[in-house]
Every structure is written in C-alpha cells, then in structure tokens.
Design a protein around this motif. Structure first.
Motif, mmCIF file in Angstrom:
data_model
loop_
_atom_site.group_PDB
_atom_site.id
_atom_site.type_symbol
_atom_site.label_atom_id
_atom_site.label_comp_id
_atom_site.label_asym_id
_atom_site.label_seq_id
_atom_site.Cartn_x
_atom_site.Cartn_y
_atom_site.Cartn_z
ATOM 1 N N ALA A 155 0.933 -0.683 -0.208
ATOM 2 C CA ALA A 155 0.120 0.235 -0.231
ATOM 3 C C ALA A 155 0.587 1.445 -0.287
ATOM 4 C CB ALA A 155 -0.879 0.587 1.177
ATOM 5 N N LEU A 156 1.566 1.557 1.080
ATOM 6 C CA LEU A 156 2.982 2.167 0.635
ATOM 7 C C LEU A 156 3.756 2.520 -0.587
ATOM 8 C CD1 LEU A 156 4.776 1.673 3.606
ATOM 9 C CD2 LEU A 156 3.987 4.332 2.745
ATOM 10 N N ARG A 157 3.932 1.311 -1.522
ATOM 11 C CA ARG A 157 4.431 1.583 -2.799
ATOM 12 C C ARG A 157 3.283 2.412 -3.852
ATOM 13 N NH1 ARG A 157 5.432 -4.031 -3.197
ATOM 14 N NH2 ARG A 157 4.280 -4.150 -5.171
ATOM 15 N N ARG A 158 2.519 1.621 -4.002
ATOM 16 C CA ARG A 158 1.064 2.889 -4.133
ATOM 17 C C ARG A 158 0.530 4.251 -3.750
ATOM 18 N NH1 ARG A 158 -1.813 -2.182 -6.665
ATOM 19 N NH2 ARG A 158 -2.722 -0.034 -7.742
ATOM 20 N N LEU A 159 0.960 4.536 -2.432
ATOM 21 C CA LEU A 159 0.642 5.656 -2.081
ATOM 22 C C LEU A 159 1.532 5.986 -2.546
ATOM 23 C CD1 LEU A 159 -1.153 7.720 -0.467
ATOM 24 C CD2 LEU A 159 -0.049 7.173 1.553
ATOM 25 N N LYS A 160 2.824 6.509 -2.295
ATOM 26 C CA LYS A 160 4.077 6.788 -2.942
ATOM 27 C C LYS A 160 3.756 7.195 -5.050
ATOM 28 C CE LYS A 160 8.050 8.786 -2.362
ATOM 29 N NZ LYS A 160 8.445 9.703 -1.754
ATOM 30 N N HIS A 161 3.436 5.934 -5.850
ATOM 31 C CA HIS A 161 3.579 5.661 -6.945
ATOM 32 C C HIS A 161 2.326 6.733 -6.931
ATOM 33 C CE1 HIS A 161 3.246 4.763 -10.853
ATOM 34 N NE2 HIS A 161 1.596 4.640 -10.740
ATOM 35 N N LYS A 165 9.672 -2.830 4.923
ATOM 36 C CA LYS A 165 9.532 -1.388 4.970
ATOM 37 C C LYS A 165 8.326 -1.527 3.247
ATOM 38 C CE LYS A 165 12.425 1.228 7.694
ATOM 39 N NZ LYS A 165 13.170 2.161 7.311
ATOM 40 N N LEU A 166 8.873 -1.498 2.128
ATOM 41 C CA LEU A 166 8.230 -1.610 0.904
ATOM 42 C C LEU A 166 7.494 -2.355 0.236
ATOM 43 C CD1 LEU A 166 11.167 0.440 -0.414
ATOM 44 C CD2 LEU A 166 9.992 1.585 0.352
ATOM 45 N N GLY A 167 7.704 -3.796 1.226
ATOM 46 C CA GLY A 167 6.646 -4.672 0.183
ATOM 47 C C GLY A 167 7.002 -5.162 -0.605
ATOM 48 N N ILE A 168 8.174 -5.451 -1.076
ATOM 49 C CA ILE A 168 8.441 -6.436 -2.359
ATOM 50 C C ILE A 168 9.428 -7.884 -1.311
ATOM 51 C CG2 ILE A 168 9.280 -4.102 -3.169
ATOM 52 C CD1 ILE A 168 12.207 -4.537 -3.145
ATOM 53 N N ALA A 169 9.640 -8.400 -3.236
ATOM 54 C CA ALA A 169 9.560 -9.649 -2.338
ATOM 55 C C ALA A 169 11.581 -10.280 -3.141
ATOM 56 C CB ALA A 169 8.950 -10.600 -2.972
ATOM 57 N N ASP A 170 12.001 -8.728 -4.080
ATOM 58 C CA ASP A 170 13.409 -9.242 -4.073
ATOM 59 C C ASP A 170 13.538 -7.904 -5.150
ATOM 60 O OD1 ASP A 170 12.526 -9.084 -6.944
ATOM 61 O OD2 ASP A 170 11.233 -11.380 -7.303
ATOM 62 N N ARG A 171 15.064 -8.646 -5.275
ATOM 63 C CA ARG A 171 15.734 -7.231 -5.318
ATOM 64 C C ARG A 171 15.818 -7.123 -7.199
ATOM 65 N NH1 ARG A 171 20.993 -7.973 -3.598
ATOM 66 N NH2 ARG A 171 23.164 -6.222 -4.787
ATOM 67 N N SER A 172 14.814 -7.746 -8.372
ATOM 68 C CA SER A 172 14.624 -7.267 -8.936
ATOM 69 C C SER A 172 13.697 -6.328 -9.099
ATOM 70 C CB SER A 172 13.875 -8.136 -10.359
ATOM 71 O OG SER A 172 12.723 -8.739 -9.729
ATOM 72 N N GLU A 173 13.258 -6.054 -7.965
ATOM 73 C CA GLU A 173 11.590 -5.029 -7.562
ATOM 74 C C GLU A 173 12.469 -3.648 -7.240
ATOM 75 O OE1 GLU A 173 7.932 -6.382 -5.987
ATOM 76 O OE2 GLU A 173 9.234 -7.645 -5.769
ATOM 77 N N LEU A 174 13.832 -3.548 -7.554
ATOM 78 C CA LEU A 174 13.651 -2.659 -6.749
ATOM 79 C C LEU A 174 14.605 -1.530 -8.449
ATOM 80 C CD1 LEU A 174 16.854 -3.678 -4.693
ATOM 81 C CD2 LEU A 174 14.897 -3.060 -3.968
ATOM 82 N N ARG A 175 14.091 -1.773 -9.255
ATOM 83 C CA ARG A 175 14.532 -1.116 -10.024
ATOM 84 C C ARG A 175 13.490 -0.581 -10.545
ATOM 85 N NH1 ARG A 175 16.614 -5.997 -13.107
ATOM 86 N NH2 ARG A 175 17.975 -6.135 -11.219
ATOM 87 N N ASP A 176 12.114 -0.916 -10.136
ATOM 88 C CA ASP A 176 11.222 -0.048 -10.584
ATOM 89 C C ASP A 176 10.362 1.200 -9.790
ATOM 90 O OD1 ASP A 176 11.326 -2.151 -12.686
ATOM 91 O OD2 ASP A 176 9.961 -3.401 -11.728
ATOM 92 N N LEU A 177 11.641 0.678 -8.769
ATOM 93 C CA LEU A 177 10.702 1.472 -7.344
ATOM 94 C C LEU A 177 11.175 3.250 -7.783
ATOM 95 C CD1 LEU A 177 12.263 0.168 -4.234
ATOM 96 C CD2 LEU A 177 9.804 -0.316 -4.653
ATOM 97 N N GLN A 178 10.218 4.224 -7.867
ATOM 98 C CA GLN A 178 10.118 6.083 -7.939
ATOM 99 C C GLN A 178 10.059 6.047 -6.447
ATOM 100 O OE1 GLN A 178 6.734 6.229 -9.765
ATOM 101 N NE2 GLN A 178 6.794 5.225 -11.639
ATOM 102 N N PHE A 179 11.652 7.201 -5.941
ATOM 103 C CA PHE A 179 11.626 7.646 -5.246
ATOM 104 C C PHE A 179 12.434 9.232 -5.261
ATOM 105 C CE2 PHE A 179 13.169 3.696 -3.703
ATOM 106 C CZ PHE A 179 12.601 3.859 -2.906
#
Length: 163
Positions: A80-86, A149-163
């Motif tokens: 949910a945090l990722r969705r709100l951040k997006h 914290k970010l509700g991700i499962a693996d390393r590949s998802e790190l590239r998709d994060l928007q900070f």
C-alpha cells in the motif's frame, strides 16, 4: 494519526448528495464503513484514482497503510505504501499531514537508500559491502528491512521503485 471519524462521516455525507461517477467514487473513498475492510479500501482507492480524484485515493491508501500497520502485516503495508508513493509521484501533490504520516512509515534511512541505489544498479551484496566498507551481512540486513518496509519480494523490484 487517526482521521477523525466525525470528519470522515461529514465528508462522506457531503459527497453522497452529489451526482456523477467521480462523486460516487469520492463518496465510496470516504465511506466510514471501510475502516476495517482492506479489500474495500484498495478497491475504493483504485476507483477514485481512476476517476481523477487523487487526494481521496491517497486518503484510501493511507487508511489502508495504517490498517495493515496496526495489524502487523508489514508486507501488505509495504504494498500500500508503494501505491501511495506512486500516486504522490504521479500527482505531484503535497499531501496533508494524515497522508504524509502514513507515507513516513515507509521512509528509508540514508544508509538504506544508499544500499538500494547500489543494488538497483545490479551490484551484488558483496560488491555493495565492499564499496561501502561494511560486511555483506550488514547489506543483507538493510535489504531485508527495505523489502519489508516497501513490500517487495526480490531484488529485481528495486529497479522499479520511484523515489
């Protein structure tokens, strides 16, 4: 950090007397009966965002974040945090304190952000550790906390994060 129930009830009442798809979505987002309904909150957030009412959608995501936080469900809280951040990145809005408070639950420390940046570039845990002069175990620990914290499962998802 709870949103005052009386305020929520009043806003819901105002939104229900207006007509149109956007008003209907906003009324649903403000519905106090969703307070303990994670699926309903997520659906209302999506519906409201699709209607273009981004602040009520952000309110739904915030309510969902806090609901999962109180339940100790860190994985779903992170999603949910990722969705709100997006939504925040997409809208460019400065959110009011209630929503900003929910976002703060997912903020990364400076060190966590540094490790995420390096890992997102494709560096292994060993390479990150060497570059930052820490142990590989320290990098693993930081990444574990970031994933939670970010509700991700693996390393590949790190590239998709928007900070």
């Amino acid at each position: 950090m709870d949103l005052d129930e009386a305020l929520l009830e009043e806003l819901h009442g105002i939104a229900t007397v207006t007509q149109g798809p956007r008003s209907t979505a906003i009324a649903r987002a403000l519905d106090p009966s969703l307070a303990r309904d994670p699926r309903g909150l997520a659906e209302a957030a999506e519906e409201t965002a699709a209607s273009g009412a981004l602040l009520p959608a952000a309110l739904c995501w915030s309510r969902l974040i806090l609901l999962h936080h109180r339940a100790g469900d860190l994985r779903r809280r992170g999603e949910a945090l990722r969705r709100l951040k997006h939504l925040q990145v997409r809208s460019g809005l400065d959110f009011p304190p209630y929503i900003a408070g929910a976002l703060a639950l997912g903020e990364l420390t400076a060190r966590e952000q540094e490790i995420v940046d390096l890992a997102a570039q494709g560096l292994s845990n060993a390479a990150v550790a060497e570059k930052l002069f820490v142990s590989q175990r320290t990098v693993e620990g930081h990444l574990y906390r970031v994933f939670t914290k970010l509700g991700i499962a693996d390393r590949s998802e790190l590239r998709d994060l928007q900070f």
